[in-house]
Design an enzyme around this catalytic site. Sequence first.
Site: not given
Ligand SMILES: Cc1ncc(COP(=O)(O)O)c(C=O)c1O
Length: 354
Positions: A99, A166, A190
């Site tokens: 991510w 994040d 989550k």
């Molecule tokens: C640490 C992290 N950042 C970003 C995301 C992406 O999130 P989204 O699917 O809500 O865009 C996730 C999804 O699991 C994640 O675990």
Amino acid sequence: MKIHNFNAGPSILPKEVVIKSAQSIINLNKSGLSLLEISHRSLDFLEIIEKTTHLVKYIMNLNDDYAILFLQGGATLQFAMVPYNLMNQEAAYLDTGFWAHNAIKEAKKFGKVNILFSGRKKNYTCISKNYQIPYNVDYFHCTSNNTIVGTQMNKFPKTTVPIVCDMSSDILSRKIDFSQFSLIYASAQKNVSSAGMTIVIVKKDILGRIKREVPTYMDYQIHVQNNSILNTPNVFSIYTSMLTLEWIKNKGGLSILEKENKYKTKLLYDEIDKSNLFENKIDKEDRSKMNVSFFLKKKNLEKEFNKMWKKENIVGLDGHRFVGGYRASIYNALPLESVQFLIEIMKEFEKKFS
Ligand SMILES: Cc1ncc(COP(=O)(O)O)c(C=O)c1O
């Protein structure tokens, strides 16, 4: 039937939260209306959003220097919104997971990205602590918990540069000094609520420093001015997060949850470490207290193990498709009992196959 839900997200929520949010769909606060039928500008909803905002600040111990936003587009939209709003020339990023890597890809569209550390060549199994943040960057971006491989930052740097984090997969799971961050974002699915809403916590003084024009929905300042109801927000997800925040407050706050999460994951890591069949590949000090990844040392046993846990009503234990193996996501709402049950199944498997 008892189900043990180890899904990585969307994932387990407190039972009472699920029940109350289901009731609200039938009849919100005995109003005779469904939560899905009320206007986002009605007094009922304004009360909900105000209460949710207040609870975020209360639980995270943040003052009015911060604005709390409830946006859409997931954390993925934040990968672009952050540089759009904060990057004039350059920013610094830690590449600690898949991510984080996606966040970097987006940021590169807006300016120069200094990658201070990349764990990519080591399959993201560790997080460096030895990096220097250049003093002249517009912000420093990190990911507090790397959901896919299962690593977590235990320390955040001391710097005068604004820190953006994040926290999608570990927000509200531990007590830290949240005022060290200038911007925190977390998709809700989550530890907080249903999918379709992203919490953004932004220190107001970092806004308005960039030169470019920003499209309306992408502009944090406009959302701050409109208290998250610039347009129609995800009413259901905001309501459900209010219920989760109340649950956290009633439990006694983040230090209690942190203690529980540490205990739950320690049990599982200990079991993996003493096992002949299972292994965890993460540097011990960087292991996540939310997502525990593990592998079978003999891949040919996977079919047998899968058969066994699936038969026992364990769900969501498959590793992410990029890495394979197994991942037990142990979010706030996952009961200790489910972790103990998984360990029993692993022990039984070991007895049979080692
Ligand atoms: C640490 C992290 N950042 C970003 C995301 C992406 O999130 P989204 O699917 O809500 O865009 C996730 C999804 O699991 C994640 O675990």
